[in-house]
Design a protein around this motif. Structure first.
Motif, PDB file in Angstrom:
ATOM      1  N   HIS A  92       0.719  -1.071   0.048  1.00  0.00           N
ATOM      2  CA  HIS A  92      -0.403  -0.399   0.186  1.00  0.00           C
ATOM      3  C   HIS A  92       0.987   1.273  -0.144  1.00  0.00           C
ATOM      4  O   HIS A  92       0.268   2.372  -0.402  1.00  0.00           O
ATOM      5  N   TYR A  93       1.701   1.390   0.458  1.00  0.00           N
ATOM      6  CA  TYR A  93       2.825   2.408   0.763  1.00  0.00           C
ATOM      7  C   TYR A  93       3.672   2.658  -0.439  1.00  0.00           C
ATOM      8  O   TYR A  93       3.267   3.950  -0.837  1.00  0.00           O
ATOM      9  N   ARG A  94       4.124   1.556  -0.665  1.00  0.00           N
ATOM     10  CA  ARG A  94       4.920   1.305  -1.850  1.00  0.00           C
ATOM     11  C   ARG A  94       3.555   2.382  -2.836  1.00  0.00           C
ATOM     12  O   ARG A  94       4.309   2.672  -4.289  1.00  0.00           O
ATOM     13  N   ALA A  95       2.878   1.763  -3.058  1.00  0.00           N
ATOM     14  CA  ALA A  95       1.453   1.748  -4.533  1.00  0.00           C
ATOM     15  C   ALA A  95       1.359   3.536  -3.688  1.00  0.00           C
ATOM     16  O   ALA A  95       1.664   4.389  -5.462  1.00  0.00           O
ATOM     17  N   GLN A  96       2.354   4.621  -3.301  1.00  0.00           N
ATOM     18  CA  GLN A  96       1.955   5.841  -3.289  1.00  0.00           C
ATOM     19  C   GLN A  96       2.850   6.359  -3.267  1.00  0.00           C
ATOM     20  O   GLN A  96       3.371   7.657  -3.114  1.00  0.00           O
ATOM     21  N   GLY A  97       3.882   5.830  -4.142  1.00  0.00           N
ATOM     22  CA  GLY A  97       5.808   5.675  -4.846  1.00  0.00           C
ATOM     23  C   GLY A  97       6.183   6.567  -3.727  1.00  0.00           C
ATOM     24  O   GLY A  97       7.152   7.191  -3.901  1.00  0.00           O
ATOM     25  N   LEU A  98       6.228   5.843  -2.196  1.00  0.00           N
ATOM     26  CA  LEU A  98       7.072   6.335  -1.232  1.00  0.00           C
ATOM     27  C   LEU A  98       7.841   5.102  -1.359  1.00  0.00           C
ATOM     28  O   LEU A  98       8.016   3.263  -1.584  1.00  0.00           O
ATOM     29  N   GLU A  99       9.452   5.635  -0.557  1.00  0.00           N
ATOM     30  CA  GLU A  99      10.412   4.739  -0.280  1.00  0.00           C
ATOM     31  C   GLU A  99      10.397   4.463   1.131  1.00  0.00           C
ATOM     32  O   GLU A  99      11.341   4.002   1.684  1.00  0.00           O
ATOM     33  N   LEU A 100      10.072   5.649   1.889  1.00  0.00           N
ATOM     34  CA  LEU A 100      10.071   5.234   2.987  1.00  0.00           C
ATOM     35  C   LEU A 100       8.801   6.561   3.647  1.00  0.00           C
ATOM     36  O   LEU A 100       8.318   6.820   2.588  1.00  0.00           O
ATOM     37  N   ILE A 101       8.699   5.613   4.969  1.00  0.00           N
ATOM     38  CA  ILE A 101       7.029   6.481   5.300  1.00  0.00           C
ATOM     39  C   ILE A 101       7.604   8.067   5.977  1.00  0.00           C
ATOM     40  O   ILE A 101       8.167   7.477   6.554  1.00  0.00           O
ATOM     41  N   PRO A 102       6.372   8.705   5.336  1.00  0.00           N
ATOM     42  CA  PRO A 102       6.431   9.974   5.795  1.00  0.00           C
ATOM     43  C   PRO A 102       6.667  10.172   7.677  1.00  0.00           C
ATOM     44  O   PRO A 102       6.864   9.653   7.880  1.00  0.00           O
ATOM     45  N   GLY A 103       7.121  11.544   8.216  1.00  0.00           N
ATOM     46  CA  GLY A 103       7.336  11.708   8.953  1.00  0.00           C
ATOM     47  C   GLY A 103       6.413  12.517   9.815  1.00  0.00           C
ATOM     48  O   GLY A 103       6.557  12.667  11.021  1.00  0.00           O
ATOM     49  N   SER A 104       6.585  12.931   8.900  1.00  0.00           N
ATOM     50  CA  SER A 104       4.230  13.663   9.427  1.00  0.00           C
ATOM     51  C   SER A 104       3.033  13.178   9.036  1.00  0.00           C
ATOM     52  O   SER A 104       3.641  12.693   7.433  1.00  0.00           O
ATOM     53  N   GLY A 105       2.324  13.724   8.922  1.00  0.00           N
ATOM     54  CA  GLY A 105       1.067  13.405   8.594  1.00  0.00           C
ATOM     55  C   GLY A 105       0.358  11.933   8.628  1.00  0.00           C
ATOM     56  O   GLY A 105       0.785  11.701   9.689  1.00  0.00           O
ATOM     57  N   LEU A 106      -0.945  12.236   7.238  1.00  0.00           N
ATOM     58  CA  LEU A 106      -1.985  10.674   8.332  1.00  0.00           C
ATOM     59  C   LEU A 106      -1.261   9.207   7.479  1.00  0.00           C
ATOM     60  O   LEU A 106      -1.301   8.546   8.771  1.00  0.00           O
ATOM     61  N   LEU A 107      -0.417   9.543   6.886  1.00  0.00           N
ATOM     62  CA  LEU A 107       0.086   8.605   6.730  1.00  0.00           C
ATOM     63  C   LEU A 107       1.214   7.000   7.617  1.00  0.00           C
ATOM     64  O   LEU A 107       1.364   5.963   7.597  1.00  0.00           O
ATOM     65  N   ALA A 108       1.455   8.135   8.448  1.00  0.00           N
ATOM     66  CA  ALA A 108       2.674   7.787   9.463  1.00  0.00           C
ATOM     67  C   ALA A 108       1.630   7.776  10.956  1.00  0.00           C
ATOM     68  O   ALA A 108       2.709   7.139  11.231  1.00  0.00           O
ATOM     69  N   THR A 109       0.455   7.327  10.296  1.00  0.00           N
ATOM     70  CA  THR A 109      -0.169   6.557  12.008  1.00  0.00           C
ATOM     71  C   THR A 109      -0.276   5.514  12.149  1.00  0.00           C
ATOM     72  O   THR A 109      -0.556   4.513  11.736  1.00  0.00           O
ATOM     73  N   VAL A 110       0.004   5.363  13.833  1.00  0.00           N
ATOM     74  CA  VAL A 110      -0.311   3.562  13.560  1.00  0.00           C
ATOM     75  C   VAL A 110      -1.248   4.014  15.251  1.00  0.00           C
ATOM     76  O   VAL A 110      -1.730   5.220  15.103  1.00  0.00           O
ATOM     77  N   ILE A 111      -1.518   2.703  15.463  1.00  0.00           N
ATOM     78  CA  ILE A 111      -3.114   2.843  16.333  1.00  0.00           C
ATOM     79  C   ILE A 111      -2.060   4.295  17.965  1.00  0.00           C
ATOM     80  O   ILE A 111      -1.336   2.938  18.574  1.00  0.00           O
ATOM     81  N   PRO A 112      -3.237   4.781  17.776  1.00  0.00           N
ATOM     82  CA  PRO A 112      -2.846   5.964  19.416  1.00  0.00           C
ATOM     83  C   PRO A 112      -2.589   4.884  21.086  1.00  0.00           C
ATOM     84  O   PRO A 112      -3.912   3.906  21.174  1.00  0.00           O
ATOM     85  N   GLY A 113      -1.538   5.302  20.934  1.00  0.00           N
ATOM     86  CA  GLY A 113      -1.519   4.629  22.830  1.00  0.00           C
ATOM     87  C   GLY A 113      -1.367   4.835  24.363  1.00  0.00           C
ATOM     88  O   GLY A 113      -1.636   4.506  25.438  1.00  0.00           O
ATOM     89  N   ALA A 114      -1.266   6.211  24.485  1.00  0.00           N
ATOM     90  CA  ALA A 114      -0.690   7.135  25.406  1.00  0.00           C
ATOM     91  C   ALA A 114      -1.952   7.256  26.648  1.00  0.00           C
ATOM     92  O   ALA A 114      -2.043   6.681  27.550  1.00  0.00           O
ATOM     93  N   PHE A 115      -3.338   7.326  25.683  1.00  0.00           N
ATOM     94  CA  PHE A 115      -4.730   7.190  26.401  1.00  0.00           C
ATOM     95  C   PHE A 115      -4.613   6.297  26.752  1.00  0.00           C
ATOM     96  O   PHE A 115      -4.695   6.542  28.740  1.00  0.00           O
ATOM     97  N   ASP A 116      -4.955   5.449  26.449  1.00  0.00           N
ATOM     98  CA  ASP A 116      -5.422   3.830  27.153  1.00  0.00           C
ATOM     99  C   ASP A 116      -4.648   3.140  28.261  1.00  0.00           C
ATOM    100  O   ASP A 116      -4.738   2.346  28.924  1.00  0.00           O
ATOM    101  N   GLY A 117      -2.808   3.561  27.619  1.00  0.00           N
ATOM    102  CA  GLY A 117      -1.501   2.982  28.996  1.00  0.00           C
ATOM    103  C   GLY A 117      -2.100   3.842  30.075  1.00  0.00           C
ATOM    104  O   GLY A 117      -1.980   3.007  31.367  1.00  0.00           O
TER     105      GLY A 117
END
Length: 596
Positions: A92-117
């Motif tokens: 999926h990420y390669r299909a966006q023309g990416l070689e690295l995952i961006p360091g900002s924006g929405l594509l860089a998001t994983v499941i939020p953890g802090a509040f539940d922790g």
């Protein structure tokens, strides 16, 4: 080895709280004064840090903590690092023309953890109610707090970008279209309403505190918070550091299926101290590996501010971090040969590689069955040598308009002997747009994955990114110590230097934090664009010209930093007799220790 320090060594027997912001430290200690324990205090302080240091952490960020329970006598990891969403595939990420995952924006998001922790810690180990612990954060978000100059400058530097590309961030951080001035009273009413609604929903579930906390967790993961996030992400497509507009892969189903959990620590025995770290889904074991290598040197005989000590520690860290890059990853998804990496035989061989000259090579160990991972790292580092403008140093030391943030840290000990070391991060105001109506941004932790198959850090659904977040707890003969620092890849470097001086040279907590620091920039960085800078290091000018010249003669490429610019340590100590100490770095003039 003591002397003049910038602050008094905080001492007492009732309790101590120390963190990277004086307000959070005061809130944590205030909870102790109200009868709460270290877990209540840590949660309250942690939530306040989300309000007062929003450029360094947020509710949708990440949270590793190591804590000791006086009741059970156990030391445990709170693992609140969210994994990659189900749709986060390399294809999926390669299909966006990416070689690295961006360091900002929405594509860089994983499941939020802090509040539940934080809620898991509060439910299982705290004593106060949900409302009591969340009230300080709600109050500071609703009524305001003096915005840090660094926060104000970060917002000002991005105000135009927010207005054009991330309008929800502009509405939150530039109310009325104007960035806040340094030290201005700043409010985040949307975050206050979000947190107050979580409390209200918790209290509506009944009088039982556990039920209230569980209700708040459900409202976050499956209720109105998750609904607002999912609704926004359905259509959001935003600009990021890749210079294109991308959409998230995170969904409501991802949010609903994940919860924080507890894990056993990973530990190593060093000169009588048992040092506890997280497992290899964080870089935490790299500190243990560094200790295992340095066990083969007489550090006590070296000047802790001298060239020989600095060179030896730098070279040991290079070797340990090379192994981090080759072998670490989520142990639930990849085999991590940690038993070998921490063994005496292996580290004796690693120590033998250290000479009186700086190595310019990336030298991961070659472990049977894992050679391909070592080869892959060497190839990556060579490919990414000197990439772009980003030396892998503390993000908060970087240019203020960069769309990445850093981290916070807190340590708390109560009068019963409970203790918490936590290093929250992610959800930075400058790295992702605010979710409309909620008052906070999502995280960008997926940037630590590689878009290459077959690595322990390859992007894969359900896999945790190998984070840099790494709290510490050490114990010896009934004495226990909690410590940590922000700083990305430098966290375990600065902690290591401070701990070595504490163990071998007798520097007390505050004296060690006031002492000048250094770090290596040799290995491949964890943050976009993942640069590798072989042989490069940074050192504070206070070391003096003679030490710096000696290091250069040994082959190190030395960048001299201004004094008081490297490291953001805090620490707290409980002696076997119950007496307490705490300290906080003077750097950035915002961390503080409180206690009595």
């Amino acid at each position: 080895m003591q002397g003049f320090t910038t602050r008094p060594e905080i001492r007492g027997s009732f309790g101590v709280a120390t963190s990277t912001h004086w307000i959070a430290s005061a809130v944590g200690f205030g909870i102790l004064e109200r009868g709460g324990n270290a877990f209540d205090a840590a949660v309250a302080a942690g939530l306040v840090l989300q309000v007062v240091e929003p450029h360094l952490n947020g509710p949708a960020g990440d949270l590793p903590a190591i804590f000791h329970s006086a009741q059970s006598g156990k030391t445990t990891v709170l693992a609140a690092q969210g994994p990659a969403p189900a749709g986060a595939t390399i294809d999926h990420y390669r299909a966006q023309g990416l070689e690295l995952i961006p360091g900002s924006g929405l594509l860089a998001t994983v499941i939020p953890g802090a509040f539940d922790g934080w809620m898991l810690m509060l439910r299982d180990h705290g004593t106060l109610s949900l409302a009591q612990v969340m009230e300080p954060a709600i109050s500071y978000a609703r009524d305001g707090h003096p915005v840090l100059p660094r926060v104000a400058h970060t917002i000002a530097g991005l105000a135009d970008y927010f207005a054009v590309e991330w309008p929800s961030s502009a509405a939150t951080w530039c109310p009325g279209g104007v960035a806040p001035a340094p030290n201005e009273n700043f409010k985040n009413p949307d975050l206050a309403r979000t947190y107050q609604r979580l409390v209200d929903l918790g209290e509506a579930s009944g009088a039982d505190r556990v039920a209230q906390i569980d209700a708040a967790r459900s409202a976050w993961a499956e209720g109105f918070v998750a609904e607002a996030i999912a609704q926004y992400l359905k259509t959001a497509k935003v600009h990021d550091v890749s210079e294109q507009k991308n959409s998230a892969v995170l969904t409501a189903a991802d949010l609903a299926q994940w919860r924080a959990q507890y894990e056993e620590t990973l530990s190593y025995e060093y000169h009588g101290w048992t040092v506890h770290k997280t497992q290899a889904w964080s870089q935490g074991p790299v500190l243990l590996q560094s200790l295992a290598i340095l066990n083969h040197f007489d550090l006590a005989a070296m000047d802790p501010m001298g060239a020989e000590f600095t060179h030896t520690v730098i070279e040991a860290m290079k070797l340990a971090y090379a192994d981090r890059e080759a072998y670490y990853g989520d142990p639930d998804h990849s085999a991590v040969p940690m038993d070998v990496l921490l063994s005496d035989e292996y580290n004796a061989a690693r120590a033998a590689l250290i000479t009186d000259q700086a190595s310019l090579q990336q030298r991961p160990g070659r472990l049977p069955g894992f050679e391909h991972q070592a080869d892959a790292y060497i190839a990556r580092a060579a490919r990414d040598f000197g990439v772009a403008e980003a030396a892998p140093q503390e993000p908060t030391m970087a240019h203020l308009t960069e769309k990445r943030g850093d981290t916070v840290h807190l340590d708390v000990i109560d009068r019963w002997g409970n203790m918490v070391s936590a290093t929250p991060s992610g959800g930075w105001l400058q790295s992702s747009p605010v979710v409309p109506g909620l008052g906070f941004a999502l995280n960008s932790r997926a940037q630590m994955f590689w878009l290459e198959q077959g690595l322990p850090t390859s992007l894969a659904p359900g896999r945790r990114p190998r984070t840099t977040l790494t709290p510490s707890l050490a114990e010896k003969d009934g004495t226990r110590l909690v410590f940590g620092t922000p700083g990305g890849d430098q966290q375990d470097q600065w902690q290591l230097i401070w701990f070595l001086r504490f163990v071998h040279h007798g520097l007390d907590l505050q004296a060690g934090m006031d002492a000048p620091l250094f770090h290596s920039m040799h290995f491949q960085g964890s943050f976009y664009p993942r640069a590798a800078l072989p042989g490069e290091m940074m050192i504070e000018a206070a070391y003096g010209e003679a030490v710096i010249a000696d290091l250069r003669q040994r082959g190190h490429m030395v960048t001299v930093a201004e004094d008081w610019t490297v490291g953001r340590l805090t620490a707290a100590l409980r002696h076997a007799d119950g007496s307490l100490q705490a300290a906080a770095t003077p750097r950035l003039m915002q961390a503080y220790a409180v206690g009595r």
